[in-house]
Design a protein around this motif. Structure first.
Motif, PDB file in Angstrom:
ATOM      1  N   ARG A   1      54.065  -8.963   2.301  1.00 56.20           N
ATOM      2  CA  ARG A   1      54.311  -7.859   2.941  1.00 56.20           C
ATOM      3  C   ARG A   1      55.832  -7.316   2.533  1.00 56.20           C
ATOM      4  N   ILE A   2      55.622  -6.692   0.847  1.00 54.53           N
ATOM      5  CA  ILE A   2      56.885  -6.468   0.251  1.00 54.53           C
ATOM      6  C   ILE A   2      56.806  -5.174   0.069  1.00 54.53           C
ATOM      7  N   GLY A   3      57.887  -4.258   0.160  1.00 51.05           N
ATOM      8  CA  GLY A   3      58.041  -2.658  -0.011  1.00 51.05           C
ATOM      9  C   GLY A   3      57.631  -2.086   1.109  1.00 51.05           C
TER      10      GLY A   3
ATOM     11  N   ASN B   1      46.854 -23.566   6.176  1.00 46.27           N
ATOM     12  CA  ASN B   1      48.107 -24.200   5.807  1.00 46.27           C
ATOM     13  C   ASN B   1      48.312 -24.508   4.248  1.00 46.27           C
ATOM     14  N   ARG B   2      47.321 -23.890   3.532  1.00 41.50           N
ATOM     15  CA  ARG B   2      47.298 -24.007   2.077  1.00 41.50           C
ATOM     16  C   ARG B   2      47.687 -22.837   1.371  1.00 41.50           C
ATOM     17  N   SER B   3      48.039 -21.676   2.319  1.00 41.23           N
ATOM     18  CA  SER B   3      48.524 -20.549   1.868  1.00 41.23           C
ATOM     19  C   SER B   3      49.935 -20.252   1.704  1.00 41.23           C
ATOM     20  N   LEU B   4      50.059 -19.222   0.983  1.00 41.37           N
ATOM     21  CA  LEU B   4      51.309 -18.617   0.703  1.00 41.37           C
ATOM     22  C   LEU B   4      51.595 -17.386   1.001  1.00 41.37           C
ATOM     23  N   ILE B   5      52.833 -17.162   2.190  1.00 42.01           N
ATOM     24  CA  ILE B   5      53.028 -15.964   2.920  1.00 42.01           C
ATOM     25  C   ILE B   5      54.259 -15.492   2.597  1.00 42.01           C
ATOM     26  N   LEU B   6      54.559 -14.090   2.100  1.00 41.58           N
ATOM     27  CA  LEU B   6      55.861 -13.424   1.680  1.00 41.58           C
ATOM     28  C   LEU B   6      55.922 -12.575   2.580  1.00 41.58           C
ATOM     29  N   LEU B   7      56.962 -12.544   3.545  1.00 44.17           N
ATOM     30  CA  LEU B   7      57.097 -11.153   4.351  1.00 44.17           C
ATOM     31  C   LEU B   7      58.565 -10.828   4.314  1.00 44.17           C
ATOM     32  N   ASP B   8      58.594  -9.354   3.896  1.00 41.96           N
ATOM     33  CA  ASP B   8      60.114  -9.031   3.507  1.00 41.96           C
ATOM     34  C   ASP B   8      60.676  -7.791   4.515  1.00 41.96           C
ATOM     35  N   GLU B   9      61.549  -8.006   5.192  1.00 42.57           N
ATOM     36  CA  GLU B   9      62.016  -6.963   6.176  1.00 42.57           C
ATOM     37  C   GLU B   9      61.080  -6.500   7.197  1.00 42.57           C
ATOM     38  N   ILE B  10      60.481  -7.581   7.861  1.00 42.53           N
ATOM     39  CA  ILE B  10      59.606  -7.108   8.941  1.00 42.53           C
ATOM     40  C   ILE B  10      60.252  -6.630  10.022  1.00 42.53           C
TER      41      ILE B  10
END
Length: 868
Positions: A648-650, A678-687
């Protein structure tokens, strides 16, 4: 009312079967369009709209395009999502009784384009079919007619997952049942921007039984039949090049939803929708078109199987370590044409002689390529060499039959080599030597008859003749000459020998061209039996090209071979692969990343423009590069094999779906939370920034806590809510990090360095100053910020009354000059300070990074003084 003309009635009958397509109706040297087709085509193609008498009282709209240049117009329409039905004359107008018979010989659609001039050589052109079954599952079939590849996937997780899967492929057209619910059809067109086509017949086609061999599921067979039946209806020709359908096990690949693929800009950028600036742009050092297409497919489906990943990495290392051998291999690969699409055109019947020469030259290069590969000491590379099996029969056929530089057209002759076919040689001899033979016959006849004025001539009506003046008729021997024409002063004759030669000469060129075409078709049919071998070669060459490309880009950009761990992710001096290439000046600041079972959530704070989003994307791109088998941009990398990446970026509104930035943000966050493991990568930007401060902060905290407590995915969460940094005390696996920035005399310097701990402020007003907002506005914002920060937390923070600013800043007109003088003196003192600081710098004692940061700070300071 008068009826339409017979020709127009024929047009209307044919058009009735192709209501959703432009009907290109062949009339002589033009393709004509009528009625609504003409009106719309004239607008879309920017051509002249005219009218034609069709038997009615009023003339009907008409427009047309030349037959010989129609391909460009067809491409224009297909690129816009339209379909074009090609209607040709299928009988000779000379022998036709009444209106010439016409039929649609091909329906060109966005997903069924085969002509090389209408395709991007480095992109696949997929058509897909979507079938919905009673148990709620969906089956997607992909096919690229230009290469023959076919894939099939079963999705049981609902229609949203279907959208994500379809988005990840470059699809131009989707074939569906006419019974698919309207709301689902609308989602396909609105969210994927594709052309929808309909095919309800899903019965099994036994003609292509081999394609179905590994499909043991009835749903798959029906789904594939839907697509195959549609392709047969539209193309109306052989599909022998279609490969056996490959079952796509989605669980074997890292899953990237549509949001992540878009946000990470893997194959195209968000704004310009182009390759430049994407990860594909950086990695694509392939030298063949088919290699480039395979690389893109690898990038869209990173691997989960560590053995497969390590096999690729081992081959890349082999290419990496042997520069000279790799460079020689690259040079040889440059001579290999697009074997995949050549095979497709051979089967499809639209291959020309130049294409076959390209095929021959490509195959002739393979022994050289095999020798290059065998020179490596790497086992994986040697295995690739062993998979290169050259069909020498194809080379022999083409070497003996097709001239080296044939014309594009296959219906105008000059394609086949002399000596390949005896009858063709005879025709050519007659055509080339006919005049010479006539001249020799004339001399012989003069000698035998002793008639010096005898001559042999030719006209289109009577053909060849021997002309003798009436005064010399008595010299002609009896029985040899047959009278053909009488003139005033002469007679014209023909002999059996001349008559025989005349027929051969007159028919030689026409028969030669016709025979050459038939011979070419025979050659094409012979080559068609080798299509599976050619396709297998294309696959191996593509794989070789991708692996050497990884080695080439890794060496050029100083990438490192990664290793993999079950629980620990460590990246030393990691770099963003795209941004460092865009900057291209060595100023990119590398950073470390560390995640493990004890600390799997990183809460990132720091100013805007400082590099938080870059840091987050950097991790995702390095992980993807590692899982496709490429070296990665860092000094050292121990990576995890992620099953999914969510981003969730931009910020962007989804205008098509009528969704605000905040709604898009919440949908993307929900998709991540609902599907991550638990094997995932989550990227959250400015939620949370799209709503009120307290709403946003509450949502942000709740999301962080939920991921930490329930999902346990590796997570990077950036925020400007500094209050969230206190979560480090209550969430055991959360760690605060921040992007370093320094403030000097009211200006901020972004150092782009990741440090442990929380940032002290966001420097938003400083960023606004960098954006050159008015000074008065910046000063006012500073006053308001000071008020808000000084207000006790227990007190309600209210907006400052604008009048406060006016009262506190009233200036007398009588003292304005004095203020100006004071500011002038202050500026002189500040300038003196700036000069003093420059003189006192010890450049030789500074690191390059310190020097760059100091220069940046002083330059900003100088610019501010100039404004004053």
């Amino acid at each position: 009312m008068a009826k339409y003309t017979p020709m127009m009635e024929q047009y209307l009958r044919i058009k009735a079967d192709y209501q959703d397509a432009f009907l290109f109706f062949r009339l002589g040297d033009f393709y004509e369009m009528f009625f609504e087709d003409a009106i719309k085509a004239a607008r879309e193609l920017e051509i002249t709209l005219t009218k034609r008498d069709a038997g009615q009282d009023d003339k009907i709209p008409m427009c047309g395009v030349p037959y010989h240049s129609a391909e460009g117009y067809i491409k224009n329409l297909v690129d816009k999502g339209y379909k074009v039905a090609i209607c040709e004359q299928v009988e000779d107008p000379k022998t036709a009784k009444g209106v010439v018979k016409r039929e649609v010989v091909q329906l060109v659609t966005p997903g069924t384009v085969m002509e090389s001039t209408m395709l991007n050589e480095r992109n696949n052109n997929y058509i897909a079919s979507l079938s919905h079954f009673e148990d709620g599952s969906f089956v997607i079939v992909y096919s690229d007619l230009s290469t023959g590849e076919s894939r099939i996937a079963v999705i049981e997780a609902g229609f949203d997952q279907v959208i994500h899967e379809l988005y990840n492929q470059p699809i131009k057209e989707i074939v569906i049942s006419s019974n698919l619910p309207e709301e689902l059809q609308k989602q396909l067109t609105d969210r994927l921007r594709v052309t929808l086509s309909y095919q309800d017949e899903i019965s099994f086609n036994g003609e292509y039984r081999a394609i179905f061999e590994n499909l043991n599921d009835e749903k798959m067979v029906k789904a594939f039949s839907r697509l195959l039946n549609y392709v047969q209806f539209t193309q109306k020709r052989s599909l022998d090049h279609l490969k056996q359908a490959e079952i796509l096990e989605l669980t074997n690949y890292l899953s990237l939803d549509m949001y992540s693929k878009r946000n990470l800009e893997l194959t195209e950028t968000i704004l310009r929708k182009g390759k430049h600036g994407s990860l594909l742009w950086v990695l694509d050092k392939t030298v063949t078109a088919m290699g480039s297409r395979m690389l893109k497919k690898w990038l869209e489906r990173p691997l989960l199987n560590q053995v497969q990943i390590e096999n690729r990495l081992e081959a890349v290392e082999g290419f990496y370590k042997a520069f000279m051998e790799r460079d020689s291999l690259r040079e040889s690969l440059k001579s290999v044409y697009d074997l995949e699409r050549l095979a497709g055109r051979i089967a499809f019947g639209n291959v020309n002689a130049r294409d076959l020469i390209q095929l021959k030259k490509s195959l002739q290069r393979l022994p050289e390529i095999k020798e290059h590969l065998s020179s490596f000491t790497n086992k994986q590379i040697n295995d690739l060499a062993n998979r290169l099996h050259v069909p020498t029969e194809v080379v022999d056929i083409l070497e003996s039959s097709i001239i080296e530089d044939p014309p594009i057209s296959i219906k105008e002759g000059s394609i086949i080599k002399d000596g390949y076919h005896e009858q063709l040689d005879t025709y050519r001899d007659a055509s080339r030597n006919g005049k010479k033979w006539i001249a020799q016959l004339e001399q012989r006849e003069k000698q035998e008859t002793n008639i010096k004025s005898l001559k042999i001539g030719y006209n289109r009506v009577f053909g060849y003749y021997i002309e003798v003046t009436k005064a010399n008729l008595h010299l002609l021997p009896e029985g040899k000459y047959e009278r053909k024409q009488t003139l005033t002063n002469a007679e014209r004759f023909i002999t059996p020998e001349l008559k025989e030669k005349e027929q051969l000469i007159l028919e030689a060129e026409e028969k030669s061209v016709e025979l050459e075409y038939n011979l070419f078709v025979e050659i094409r049919e012979k080559i068609k039996s080798f299509i599976p071998d050619i396709q297998q070669l294309a696959n191996v060459i593509s794989e070789i090209d991708c692996l050497q490309a990884f080695a080439t880009v890794s060496e050029a950009n100083n990438y490192t071979r990664p290793t993999f761990s079950e629980s620990q992710l460590t990246i030393k001096n990691g770099r963003h692969p795209v941004i460092e290439k865009v900057m291209d000046d060595g100023t990119f600041v590398p950073n470390d990343i560390e995640l493990d079972e004890e600390k799997d959530v990183l809460l990132i704070t720091g100013p805007n423009m400082s590099g938080k989003s870059t840091y987050m994307r950097q991790l995702a791109l390095i992980s993807i590069m590692g899982q496709i088998g490429c070296f990665v941009p860092c000094d050292k990398a121990e990576l995890l094999i992620f099953d999914q990446i969510f981003t969730r970026i931009g910020a962007a509104d989804d205008l098509v779906s009528g969704q605000s930035t905040f709604m898009v943000e919440m949908l993307e966050a929900n998709h991540a939370i609902s599907n991550a493991t638990n094997r995932s990568l989550i990227l959250l930007d400015e939620i949370g920034r799209g709503t009120s401060t307290y709403d946003g902060m509450a949502l942000a905290q709740a999301i962080v806590e939920y991921i930490h407590n329930h999902i346990h995915a590796k997570t990077l969460f950036s925020t400007h809510y500094h209050e969230l940094t206190e979560l480090e005390d209550s969430l055991s696996r959360l760690k605060n990090i921040h992007v370093r920035a320094e403030e000097y005399e009211g200006n901020v310097v972004f150092l782009h360095q990741i440090k442990e701990g929380a940032a002290d402020k966001s420097y938003g007003i400083h960023v606004a100053r960098l954006a050159n907002l008015p000074d008065k506005l910046i000063d006012r914002a500073s006053v308001i910020l000071e008020h808000l920060e000084s207000t006790d937390q227990s007190q309600e923070k209210k907006v400052i009354n604008p009048a406060t600013e006016v009262e506190s800043n009233q200036l007398s007109f009588f003292i304005e000059d004095g203020v100006k003088e004071t500011k002038k003196k202050e500026k002189q003192e500040e300038d003196s300070t700036l000069i003093t600081e420059l003189n006192e710098l010890d450049l030789f004692a500074m690191t390059p990074l310190d020097a760059m940061n100091t220069l940046y700070r002083l330059q900003k300071l100088a610019k501010e003084k100039i404004k004053i």
